[in-house]
Design an enzyme around this catalytic site. Sequence first.
Site, short mmCIF file in Angstrom:
data_model
loop_
_atom_site.label_atom_id
_atom_site.label_comp_id
_atom_site.label_asym_id
_atom_site.label_seq_id
_atom_site.Cartn_x
_atom_site.Cartn_y
_atom_site.Cartn_z
N CYS A 112 70.10 9.38 -42.48
CA CYS A 112 68.97 8.76 -42.45
C CYS A 112 67.46 10.34 -42.28
O CYS A 112 68.32 11.13 -41.32
CB CYS A 112 68.26 8.05 -41.69
SG CYS A 112 66.87 7.40 -41.59
N ASN B 81 68.98 -1.80 -28.41
CA ASN B 81 70.60 -2.27 -28.90
C ASN B 81 70.88 -0.45 -28.44
O ASN B 81 70.77 -0.17 -28.92
CB ASN B 81 71.18 -2.63 -30.63
CG ASN B 81 71.19 -4.08 -30.36
OD1 ASN B 81 71.04 -4.82 -30.03
ND2 ASN B 81 70.02 -4.30 -31.73
N CYS C 146 64.09 8.16 -35.90
CA CYS C 146 63.33 7.12 -35.16
C CYS C 146 63.70 7.36 -34.04
O CYS C 146 65.36 7.86 -33.85
CB CYS C 146 63.18 6.02 -35.13
SG CYS C 146 62.05 5.52 -36.94
N CYS D 8 71.06 -4.04 -34.85
CA CYS D 8 70.69 -3.08 -35.31
C CYS D 8 70.46 -1.79 -34.64
O CYS D 8 69.98 -1.59 -33.47
CB CYS D 8 69.03 -3.69 -35.51
SG CYS D 8 68.41 -4.86 -35.64
N CYS E 102 73.85 -6.99 -44.45
CA CYS E 102 73.05 -6.10 -44.16
C CYS E 102 73.43 -4.47 -45.28
O CYS E 102 74.40 -4.15 -44.53
CB CYS E 102 73.36 -5.90 -42.72
SG CYS E 102 72.02 -4.68 -42.11
N SER F 270 63.80 -3.21 -45.82
CA SER F 270 62.90 -3.31 -44.20
C SER F 270 62.59 -1.63 -44.69
O SER F 270 63.56 -0.67 -44.87
CB SER F 270 63.88 -3.53 -43.02
OG SER F 270 63.07 -2.60 -41.59
N SER G 289 59.08 -1.91 -39.89
CA SER G 289 59.39 -1.98 -38.79
C SER G 289 57.84 -0.68 -37.76
O SER G 289 57.80 0.16 -37.60
CB SER G 289 60.76 -0.67 -38.55
OG SER G 289 62.07 -0.63 -39.05
N LEU G 290 57.90 -2.10 -37.21
CA LEU G 290 56.21 -1.61 -36.30
C LEU G 290 56.59 -0.65 -35.06
O LEU G 290 55.90 0.36 -35.31
CB LEU G 290 55.38 -2.89 -35.90
CG LEU G 290 53.88 -2.20 -36.02
CD1 LEU G 290 53.00 -1.87 -37.45
CD2 LEU G 290 53.41 -4.04 -35.73
N HIS G 291 57.43 -1.66 -34.23
CA HIS G 291 57.33 -1.24 -32.92
C HIS G 291 56.45 -0.42 -31.96
O HIS G 291 56.90 -0.12 -30.98
CB HIS G 291 58.15 -0.15 -32.97
CG HIS G 291 59.42 -0.26 -34.01
ND1 HIS G 291 60.42 -1.49 -33.95
CD2 HIS G 291 60.53 0.15 -34.91
CE1 HIS G 291 60.81 -1.78 -34.71
NE2 HIS G 291 61.60 -0.51 -35.62
N GLU H 294 77.99 2.38 -43.49
CA GLU H 294 78.39 0.61 -42.84
C GLU H 294 77.77 -0.09 -43.62
O GLU H 294 76.80 0.25 -43.96
CB GLU H 294 78.72 1.03 -41.12
CG GLU H 294 79.27 2.04 -40.53
CD GLU H 294 79.07 2.32 -39.47
OE1 GLU H 294 80.43 1.84 -38.47
OE2 GLU H 294 78.34 2.07 -38.78
N CYS I 57 66.87 5.23 -32.47
CA CYS I 57 67.79 4.96 -33.54
C CYS I 57 69.19 5.47 -33.66
O CYS I 57 68.62 7.27 -33.64
CB CYS I 57 66.95 4.34 -35.49
SG CYS I 57 68.34 3.87 -36.20
N1 SAH Z 1 64.97 1.97 -42.31
C1 SAH Z 1 64.39 0.83 -42.23
C2 SAH Z 1 65.92 0.20 -42.21
C3 SAH Z 1 67.03 0.14 -41.29
S1 SAH Z 1 66.73 -0.13 -39.62
C4 SAH Z 1 63.55 0.92 -41.22
O1 SAH Z 1 63.90 1.87 -40.23
O2 SAH Z 1 63.24 -0.06 -41.03
C5 SAH Z 1 66.38 -2.11 -39.51
C6 SAH Z 1 66.34 -2.33 -37.91
O3 SAH Z 1 66.33 -2.23 -36.91
C7 SAH Z 1 64.38 -1.44 -37.71
O4 SAH Z 1 63.39 -2.13 -37.73
C8 SAH Z 1 64.79 -0.35 -36.94
O5 SAH Z 1 63.28 -0.21 -36.86
C9 SAH Z 1 65.67 -1.43 -36.07
N2 SAH Z 1 66.40 -0.43 -34.99
C10 SAH Z 1 66.38 0.72 -35.03
N3 SAH Z 1 67.67 1.50 -33.52
C11 SAH Z 1 67.23 -0.10 -33.60
C12 SAH Z 1 67.74 -0.49 -31.95
N4 SAH Z 1 68.44 0.76 -31.44
N5 SAH Z 1 67.80 -1.22 -30.96
C13 SAH Z 1 67.26 -2.00 -32.61
N6 SAH Z 1 66.32 -2.24 -33.29
C14 SAH Z 1 67.15 -0.99 -33.84
FE1 SF4 Z 2 66.29 5.82 -40.12
FE2 SF4 Z 2 65.27 3.26 -40.06
FE3 SF4 Z 2 66.40 4.51 -37.90
FE4 SF4 Z 2 64.12 4.99 -38.41
S1 SF4 Z 2 64.73 2.78 -37.39
S2 SF4 Z 2 65.98 6.81 -38.11
S3 SF4 Z 2 64.00 5.01 -40.95
S4 SF4 Z 2 67.01 4.38 -40.42
#
Ligand code: SAH
Ligand code: SF4
Length: 402
Positions: free
Chosen positions: A141, A338, A145, A381, A134, A239, A261-263, A121, A148
């Site tokens: 992946c 999200n 995470c 995201c 994007c 990212s 992606s710190l979180h 996508e 995600c």
């Molecule tokens: N794999 C890379 C880039 C893709 S994700 C990474 O992890 O950085 C793009 C961003 O969306 C990242 O910061 C990721 O942590 C965030 N993300 C993933 N799932 C999400 C969700 N359900 N709600 C909001 N942000 C999310």
């Molecule tokens: Fe992969 Fe980025 Fe999603 Fe983590 S946030 S599972 S690294 S796509």
Amino acid sequence: MSLALNLDHSSAVRPAMASRPSLIGLSKAGLAAALIEHDVVPEREGRMRASQLWNWLYVNGVTDFDRMTNVAKPVRQKLAEAFNLDRPEIVTEQVSVDGTRKWLFRFRDPQNPNMPPVEVETVYIPESDRGTLCVSSQVGCTLTCSFCHTGTQKLVRNLTAGEILGQVLMARERLGDFPGGSRPDDGGLVPGGETRAITNIVMMGMGEPLYNYDNVKQALLIASAGDGMSISKRRITLSTSGVVPYIEPTGREIDVMLAISLHAVRDDLRDVLVPINKKWPLKELLEACRNYPGLSNARRITFEYVMLDGINDSDAEARELVRLLAGIPAKINLIPFNPWPGSNYGTSPSSRIERFADIVNKAGYASPVRTPRGRDIFAACGQLKSESERLSKKDRDALLVL
Ligand code: SAH
Ligand code: SF4
């Protein structure tokens, strides 16, 4: 509500044949070498023809050798016999009520044309002052995470440089960004004052770009080349979840903007949310950020922080975040979580997000809250996922002998 189009596939470019490699994704030197190697042109013409092709492919967006009018007809014919200019097939194109567009693109494996195609996508987000694409770097992946959606899909494979660029080329074509192209009729697409619909690229689609470093590097160097697609490196953001050994090379070799992606601000929590943290914990990650080549106040690192209700969104964590980032030129991007089917987290209430943002702002950091875009079409995201699944070894073997 959203509009889903099922497009007429007859106009889509045919899938790659193993015997005709794609020219999309080769560097200019690689293009010249391929032309010479396939006896399309003599060695002395290689560079000149490569420059012509480069212009046709990346400035004009041509998909047919016959449109390359400054290339002699016999050369065009040889090109068509030896190579293809395939782009992904569009499976679906969805348009959100907020103007966000999401495509499901289908690719064949260039090495194994008998393998089933994979799908990824790509999302286009128009805003008043920019249009951001994007882009995905992998099918699924390998990382997991916990918040995600993409992480729940098994990786099928890395995308090639040509496939990463193919997403940009196809999006530009659909948005009418090539000379002579026509814009979609839903208006308001081109950001104010811009002539192009796509002004920015973020490597924030499916996949971890730094686990596919070579292909991502090649694709971004081509996308940013001044005599080609010419998307400024300051408008390209990569990212990463924190693949520490590739952070320095990203700055030195690709020279694009970095987002992390710190979180979480503690290792115990980040180990759960972003499990790659167990391999490269916060201390190492932040050290790599401090040393990011070209880092300055004019070129800050963006730290992404997903707001998960009751998990990582307290005042104490906001203060700890400020303390952790001290000395790093940084922007903090707060992303309301999200949700996706089966996710176990809730989105922090907006009053909580505002309070968190306030603490970070008062400490001197810009901390825009990312407005969720395209949620109705599942384009926000972390919501991206395609049906492509890893095949069992038995099924792969069966397909390879077809
Ligand atoms: N794999 C890379 C880039 C893709 S994700 C990474 O992890 O950085 C793009 C961003 O969306 C990242 O910061 C990721 O942590 C965030 N993300 C993933 N799932 C999400 C969700 N359900 N709600 C909001 N942000 C999310
Ligand atoms: Fe992969 Fe980025 Fe999603 Fe983590 S946030 S599972 S690294 S796509």
